[in-house]
Every structure is written in C-alpha cells, then in structure tokens.
Design a protein around this motif. Structure first.
Motif, PDB file in Angstrom:
ATOM      1  N   PHE A 111       0.833  -1.204   0.000  1.00 48.91           N
ATOM      2  CA  PHE A 111       0.000   0.000   0.000  1.00 48.91           C
ATOM      3  C   PHE A 111       0.871   1.260   0.000  1.00 48.91           C
ATOM      4  N   ALA A 112       1.865   1.299   0.892  1.00 46.50           N
ATOM      5  CA  ALA A 112       2.734   2.471   0.987  1.00 46.50           C
ATOM      6  C   ALA A 112       3.504   2.685  -0.316  1.00 46.50           C
ATOM      7  N   ARG A 113       3.968   1.629  -0.916  1.00 52.06           N
ATOM      8  CA  ARG A 113       4.705   1.750  -2.183  1.00 52.06           C
ATOM      9  C   ARG A 113       3.787   2.277  -3.288  1.00 52.06           C
ATOM     10  N   GLU A 114       2.554   1.795  -3.326  1.00 51.86           N
ATOM     11  CA  GLU A 114       1.603   2.247  -4.342  1.00 51.86           C
ATOM     12  C   GLU A 114       1.217   3.706  -4.125  1.00 51.86           C
ATOM     13  N   LEU A 115       1.001   4.089  -2.881  1.00 51.24           N
ATOM     14  CA  LEU A 115       0.574   5.450  -2.558  1.00 51.24           C
ATOM     15  C   LEU A 115       1.712   6.463  -2.676  1.00 51.24           C
ATOM     16  N   LEU A 116       2.886   6.093  -2.168  1.00 52.17           N
ATOM     17  CA  LEU A 116       3.970   7.054  -2.013  1.00 52.17           C
ATOM     18  C   LEU A 116       5.126   6.850  -2.981  1.00 52.17           C
ATOM     19  N   GLY A 117       5.125   5.755  -3.698  1.00 42.16           N
ATOM     20  CA  GLY A 117       6.246   5.449  -4.575  1.00 42.16           C
ATOM     21  C   GLY A 117       7.438   4.976  -3.767  1.00 42.16           C
ATOM     22  N   ALA A 118       8.566   4.906  -4.406  1.00 40.20           N
ATOM     23  CA  ALA A 118       9.776   4.410  -3.759  1.00 40.20           C
ATOM     24  C   ALA A 118      10.339   5.387  -2.731  1.00 40.20           C
ATOM     25  N   ASP A 119       9.909   6.648  -2.790  1.00 46.28           N
ATOM     26  CA  ASP A 119      10.450   7.663  -1.887  1.00 46.28           C
ATOM     27  C   ASP A 119       9.499   7.987  -0.739  1.00 46.28           C
ATOM     28  N   GLY A 120       8.903   6.964  -0.128  1.00 49.41           N
ATOM     29  CA  GLY A 120       7.960   7.152   0.963  1.00 49.41           C
ATOM     30  C   GLY A 120       8.429   8.056   2.082  1.00 49.41           C
ATOM     31  N   PRO A 121       9.671   7.900   2.561  1.00 53.36           N
ATOM     32  CA  PRO A 121      10.125   8.770   3.655  1.00 53.36           C
ATOM     33  C   PRO A 121      10.215  10.248   3.269  1.00 53.36           C
ATOM     34  N   ALA A 122      10.202  10.573   1.977  1.00 55.51           N
ATOM     35  CA  ALA A 122      10.248  11.979   1.552  1.00 55.51           C
ATOM     36  C   ALA A 122       8.906  12.682   1.771  1.00 55.51           C
ATOM     37  N   TRP A 123       7.847  11.928   1.986  1.00 54.87           N
ATOM     38  CA  TRP A 123       6.532  12.506   2.254  1.00 54.87           C
ATOM     39  C   TRP A 123       6.458  12.899   3.721  1.00 54.87           C
ATOM     40  N   SER A 124       5.590  13.853   4.033  1.00 62.64           N
ATOM     41  CA  SER A 124       5.345  14.255   5.422  1.00 62.64           C
ATOM     42  C   SER A 124       3.961  13.771   5.824  1.00 62.64           C
ATOM     43  N   PHE A 125       3.804  13.525   7.119  1.00 58.61           N
ATOM     44  CA  PHE A 125       2.583  12.913   7.630  1.00 58.61           C
ATOM     45  C   PHE A 125       2.056  13.692   8.817  1.00 58.61           C
TER      46      PHE A 125
END
Length: 176
Positions: A111-125
């Motif tokens: 799910f995280a890979r689909e939503l955020l791509g390979a750069d998940g930690p670059a997103w803020s939450f």
C-alpha cells in the motif's frame, strides 16, 4: 483493514509544509471539492450515508460537523506504517479476526509503495483528529444525525500525507 477506508487525493495551490498543514487541511475540508469527492464515493459504494437512498439528493444539513477542529499532530513515516499495521493486526475487528503479522507487513508495504512510490520517507505525515464528520452511531447505538461517516471509535482515523503541492487524506471509520 477491519474498517471502511477511503482515500482522497488532491493538489494544492501552495507548497504544503509542516507549518501550514493545519491551514491546508481546514481549507480542503471547507472546500466544495472535499464534499464532492465524499458524496461521489458514497454513491459509488452504495452507502447513502451522505445522500438520500438514490444518491441524487444530498442531505440539507452540511457535511462537516459544526465547530470541528481537525487538529493535526505530526507522526512520521514509521508512525503512519505502524498505524496501518495496528489496524490489520490489533484494532477491533467486526469480523472477529486479524491478519497474521507477515501478511499485514506485506499489505502495508504494498500500500505504501503504491501510494507514495519508492520515496515514501520523503513525504510528510500528520494525524488529523477525525472530528469533522458526524458519527454513524455504529458503536454508540445512538441514532445518527445524517450525513455521517465516522463511527466514534479508536479505529476512526484521518491522516494527512503531503509532499510538494500534492496531498492524500486516507480516512478510516472502523466499521465492517
């Protein structure tokens, strides 16, 4: 995820930062786009919690609860993933079962890979207090004041996930 989950995605006119995320969340919730997305999903799912039983007429009452705060508090990427695992493995399950940890881990990562791509930690939450939509009364037994979405339990969540001008708002309501 032992709940009804809805994912809303939008682009913003300004760069979203930790400093303005509260304002962006409030602006989005008060914007007509939020209501259109919510009502369209409601009809598509044949729920009719936000419209009449035919999906043609919205309730006369506003979608948003009066006096809502939708307060943001910043979890990190790991906290977001931990919350998803909790939903699958530990949260109240109206079905009386949970996912095994290995299966949950695979689902969360996919799910995280689909939503955020390979750069998940670059997103803020940011966790958002789910006080902006009314309760279905599912857990309290109270008669709902429609339109409704959340259920008034610990499984109700709203998470603001953003990077640049794009944001996602996954909503879960804890119902079967």
């Amino acid at each position: 995820m032992n709940s009804n989950t809805l994912l809303l995605t939008a682009d913003c006119d300004v760069l979203v930062t930790a400093g303005n995320s509260q304002d962006v969340v409030h602006a989005f919730l008060c914007d007509a786009l939020f209501e259109r997305l919510m009502r369209a999903a409601d009809v598509r799912r044949n729920w009719y919690n936000l419209t009449d039983e035919y999906g043609s007429e919205p309730f006369k009452r506003p979608l948003l609860r009066e006096g809502f705060r939708a307060t943001v508090s910043p979890p990190d990427h790991a906290g977001f993933l931990a919350r998803l695992r909790w939903m699958l493995c530990e949260a109240h399950s109206p079905y009386g079962r949970h996912y095994p940890a290995a299966d949950a881990e695979r689902l969360v990562c996919d799910f995280a890979r689909e939503l955020l791509g390979a750069d998940g930690p670059a997103w803020s939450f940011a966790a958002v207090s789910p006080d902006f939509l009314r309760s279905t009364g599912y857990h309290s037994g109270e008669e709902p004041l429609r339109p409704v979405y959340f259920d008034g339990c610990d499984s109700d969540t709203a998470t603001f996930v953003h990077r640049g001008r794009t944001f996602h708002l996954p909503l879960t309501n804890g119902s079967p």
